[in-house]
Design an enzyme around this catalytic site. Structure first.
Site, PDB file in Angstrom:
ATOM      1  N   GLY A 101      50.685 -25.162 -34.809  1.00  0.00           N
ATOM      2  CA  GLY A 101      49.346 -23.978 -34.257  1.00  0.00           C
ATOM      3  C   GLY A 101      49.451 -24.205 -32.728  1.00  0.00           C
ATOM      4  N   HIS A 160      44.127 -33.069 -28.468  1.00  0.00           N
ATOM      5  CA  HIS A 160      42.633 -32.660 -28.447  1.00  0.00           C
ATOM      6  C   HIS A 160      42.144 -33.920 -29.329  1.00  0.00           C
ATOM      7  CE1 HIS A 160      44.476 -28.023 -28.990  1.00  0.00           C
ATOM      8  NE2 HIS A 160      44.900 -29.325 -29.610  1.00  0.00           N
ATOM      9  N   HIS A 186      56.219 -34.362 -18.342  1.00  0.00           N
ATOM     10  CA  HIS A 186      56.171 -33.340 -19.204  1.00  0.00           C
ATOM     11  C   HIS A 186      57.332 -33.791 -20.378  1.00  0.00           C
ATOM     12  CE1 HIS A 186      56.649 -29.313 -20.589  1.00  0.00           C
ATOM     13  NE2 HIS A 186      58.268 -30.006 -21.288  1.00  0.00           N
ATOM     14  N   ASN A 241      48.409 -30.813 -32.203  1.00  0.00           N
ATOM     15  CA  ASN A 241      48.851 -29.770 -32.656  1.00  0.00           C
ATOM     16  C   ASN A 241      51.055 -29.527 -32.554  1.00  0.00           C
ATOM     17  OD1 ASN A 241      46.794 -28.933 -34.004  1.00  0.00           O
ATOM     18  ND2 ASN A 241      46.142 -27.329 -32.467  1.00  0.00           N
ATOM     19  N   CYS A 286      52.106 -29.598 -16.574  1.00  0.00           N
ATOM     20  CA  CYS A 286      52.171 -30.114 -15.487  1.00  0.00           C
ATOM     21  C   CYS A 286      51.821 -29.810 -14.470  1.00  0.00           C
ATOM     22  CB  CYS A 286      53.598 -29.469 -15.616  1.00  0.00           C
ATOM     23  SG  CYS A 286      54.894 -30.545 -17.307  1.00  0.00           S
ATOM     24  N   HIS A 343      49.937 -32.575 -25.461  1.00  0.00           N
ATOM     25  CA  HIS A 343      48.287 -32.957 -25.248  1.00  0.00           C
ATOM     26  C   HIS A 343      47.777 -33.501 -27.233  1.00  0.00           C
ATOM     27  CE1 HIS A 343      49.265 -28.561 -26.582  1.00  0.00           C
ATOM     28  NE2 HIS A 343      47.716 -29.154 -27.003  1.00  0.00           N
TER      29      HIS A 343
HETATM   30  P1  AMP Z   1      47.287 -26.589 -28.941  1.00  0.00           P
HETATM   31  O1  AMP Z   1      47.181 -24.909 -29.350  1.00  0.00           O
HETATM   32  O2  AMP Z   1      47.213 -27.740 -29.704  1.00  0.00           O
HETATM   33  O3  AMP Z   1      48.415 -26.044 -28.243  1.00  0.00           O
HETATM   34  O4  AMP Z   1      46.342 -26.358 -27.693  1.00  0.00           O
HETATM   35  C1  AMP Z   1      45.856 -25.354 -26.446  1.00  0.00           C
HETATM   36  C2  AMP Z   1      44.609 -25.389 -26.164  1.00  0.00           C
HETATM   37  O5  AMP Z   1      44.795 -25.829 -24.148  1.00  0.00           O
HETATM   38  C3  AMP Z   1      44.245 -24.725 -26.354  1.00  0.00           C
HETATM   39  O6  AMP Z   1      42.757 -25.240 -27.196  1.00  0.00           O
HETATM   40  C4  AMP Z   1      43.958 -23.921 -25.162  1.00  0.00           C
HETATM   41  O7  AMP Z   1      42.441 -23.629 -25.188  1.00  0.00           O
HETATM   42  C5  AMP Z   1      43.420 -24.932 -23.679  1.00  0.00           C
HETATM   43  N1  AMP Z   1      43.992 -24.465 -22.200  1.00  0.00           N
HETATM   44  C6  AMP Z   1      44.829 -23.688 -22.248  1.00  0.00           C
HETATM   45  N2  AMP Z   1      44.357 -23.168 -21.007  1.00  0.00           N
HETATM   46  C7  AMP Z   1      44.294 -24.039 -20.221  1.00  0.00           C
HETATM   47  C8  AMP Z   1      43.462 -24.170 -18.765  1.00  0.00           C
HETATM   48  N3  AMP Z   1      44.046 -24.013 -18.024  1.00  0.00           N
HETATM   49  N4  AMP Z   1      42.970 -25.200 -18.824  1.00  0.00           N
HETATM   50  C9  AMP Z   1      42.137 -26.263 -20.567  1.00  0.00           C
HETATM   51  N5  AMP Z   1      42.134 -25.903 -21.830  1.00  0.00           N
HETATM   52  C10 AMP Z   1      43.621 -24.448 -21.781  1.00  0.00           C
HETATM   53 ZN    ZN Z   2      54.761 -29.739 -18.619  1.00  0.00          ZN
END
Ligand code: AMP
Ligand code: ZN
Length: 112
Positions: free
Chosen positions: A91, A100, A45, A85, A6, A98
């Site tokens: 994970g 990936h 969110h 995930n 957010c 989000h």
């Molecule tokens: P997940 O494990 O699917 O929840 O993915 C979270 C992802 O967010 C991970 O790949 C992290 O590297 C990425 N992440 C966490 N904080 C940040 C941030 N401030 N900017 C960019 N990516 C982030």
């Molecule tokens: Zn959020």
């Protein structure tokens, strides 16, 4: 306390934005697992894929439409993988939904 994605969506903390519109942001993952590793995040969110409902599911289609439309601009014209995930066993570490988007090389199919 608002969640980290957010805050990124509101530009309260920095990120490397690669795409933005009124509904979503896309930015580079801090810890890339491939030459291209982006995160597509709705500005509103939603905690996880488990929270998708009839009322909020349009945003998911929008994310996939944007990826399809922007794939060349993002360097993904030769293919890519979209990953979500969900939950502890899935994970998920950031509790704001989000996707990936990984690419930039030939991806192996993970043995899980
Ligand atoms: P997940 O494990 O699917 O929840 O993915 C979270 C992802 O967010 C991970 O790949 C992290 O590297 C990425 N992440 C966490 N904080 C940040 C941030 N401030 N900017 C960019 N990516 C982030
Ligand atoms: Zn959020």
């Amino acid at each position: 306390m608002e969640c980290i994605f957010c805050k990124i969506a509101k530009k309260e903390i920095p990120s490397t934005l690669v795409y933005e519109d009124e509904k979503i942001v896309m930015f580079k993952d801090l810890n890339p697992i491939a030459p291209i590793h982006l995160l597509a995040v709705p500005k509103n969110h939603i905690s996880s894929a488990n929270e998708i409902t009839t009322e909020n599911s349009k945003i998911i289609a929008h994310i996939f439409e944007v990826i399809a439309k922007e794939n060349k601009n993002l360097g993904l014209e030769d293919g890519y993988r979209i990953i979500n995930n969900c939950g502890k066993l899935g994970g998920q570490t950031v509790e704001h939904i989000h996707f990936h988007i990984v690419g930039g090389k030939e991806l192996s199919w993970a043995k899980l």
